[in-house]
Design an enzyme around this catalytic site. Structure first.
Site, short mmCIF file in Angstrom:
data_model
loop_
_atom_site.label_atom_id
_atom_site.label_comp_id
_atom_site.label_asym_id
_atom_site.label_seq_id
_atom_site.Cartn_x
_atom_site.Cartn_y
_atom_site.Cartn_z
N GLU A 96 0.83 -1.21 0.00
CA GLU A 96 0.00 0.00 0.00
C GLU A 96 0.86 1.26 0.00
O GLU A 96 2.08 1.20 0.20
CB GLU A 96 -0.94 -0.03 1.21
CG GLU A 96 -1.89 -1.23 1.12
CD GLU A 96 -2.92 -1.29 2.21
OE1 GLU A 96 -2.82 -0.54 3.21
OE2 GLU A 96 -3.86 -2.11 2.07
N CYS A 147 -2.11 -4.50 -5.49
CA CYS A 147 -2.60 -5.78 -4.95
C CYS A 147 -1.52 -6.86 -5.08
O CYS A 147 -0.66 -6.81 -5.97
CB CYS A 147 -3.82 -6.24 -5.73
SG CYS A 147 -5.27 -5.21 -5.55
N GLU A 188 -1.76 -9.94 -6.13
CA GLU A 188 -1.79 -10.69 -7.39
C GLU A 188 -1.00 -9.95 -8.47
O GLU A 188 -0.24 -10.53 -9.23
CB GLU A 188 -3.23 -10.88 -7.88
CG GLU A 188 -4.12 -11.68 -6.97
CD GLU A 188 -4.88 -10.80 -5.97
OE1 GLU A 188 -4.28 -9.85 -5.42
OE2 GLU A 188 -6.06 -11.09 -5.74
N CYS A 233 -9.94 -8.76 -6.96
CA CYS A 233 -10.65 -7.57 -7.45
C CYS A 233 -10.66 -7.56 -8.98
O CYS A 233 -9.91 -8.29 -9.63
CB CYS A 233 -9.99 -6.31 -6.90
SG CYS A 233 -8.44 -5.89 -7.69
#
Ligand code: THU
Length: 157
Positions: free
Chosen positions: A64, A73, A75, A112
């Site tokens: 982050e 993210c 992934e 997501c």
């Protein structure tokens, strides 16, 4: 006019320890990656691991940033790393684990939309599907045989 439908099968396990040993190893790697997440803002930690065709395992975690859109993210961290460092090498399986109060324990965790699009691009770069293993916080585990099932009508080929 015609009505169309989209349907796919996935497998559900009550615990990831029911899986074959090589998938269990991959999931354990994802948990170790999750411990390296940098998530001071959401406190939601995500770990992702990929097994390449040559058996090698690579990992990533969410990273982050105080300027929110600058984070990434888990992934995408690992898939972009594979693309950057192992172009041409086939990804066999991607495993994702997560932990945090953002979601209730029994909630099904799944990537997501942005990550699905990146997963689809990775799959389209190779000739074989990428298996996706998703581990919920209550340890229930889902296996999806191809990214295409996770992103119907995804942008691209
Ligand atoms: N996150 C992931 O790492 N993967 C996803 O598929 C969804 C969300 C991260 C982003 C952010 O750091 C935190 O989880 C909360 O959204």
């Amino acid at each position: 006019m015609s009505t169309q439908n989209f349907h796919f099968n996935y497998r559900m396990y009550t615990h990831w320890n029911e899986l074959y040993p090589k998938d269990v190893i991959l999931i354990k790697e994802a948990f170790m990656a999750m411990d390296k997440a940098y998530a001071p803002y959401s406190h939601f930690r995500v770990g992702a691991s990929v097994r390449l065709d040559n058996g090698e395992i690579l990992c990533g975690s969410n990273q982050e940033n105080i300027a929110f859109p600058s984070g990434l993210c888990a992934e995408r961290v690992v898939l972009n790393y594979v693309g950057a460092n192992f172009p041409g090498i086939t990804i066999d399986t991607l495993a994702v684990v997560a932990q945090g109060e953002l979601m209730p324990e029994e909630h099904l965790l799944s990537p997501c939309g942005g990550c699905r699009q990146v997963m689809l691009e990775s799959e389209n770069r190779q000739s074989t599907p990428i298996r996706v293993i998703l581990v919920n916080q209550d340890q229930r585990t889902m296996i999806i045989e191809t990214v295409k099932d996770l992103l119907p009508f995804g942008f691209g080929k």
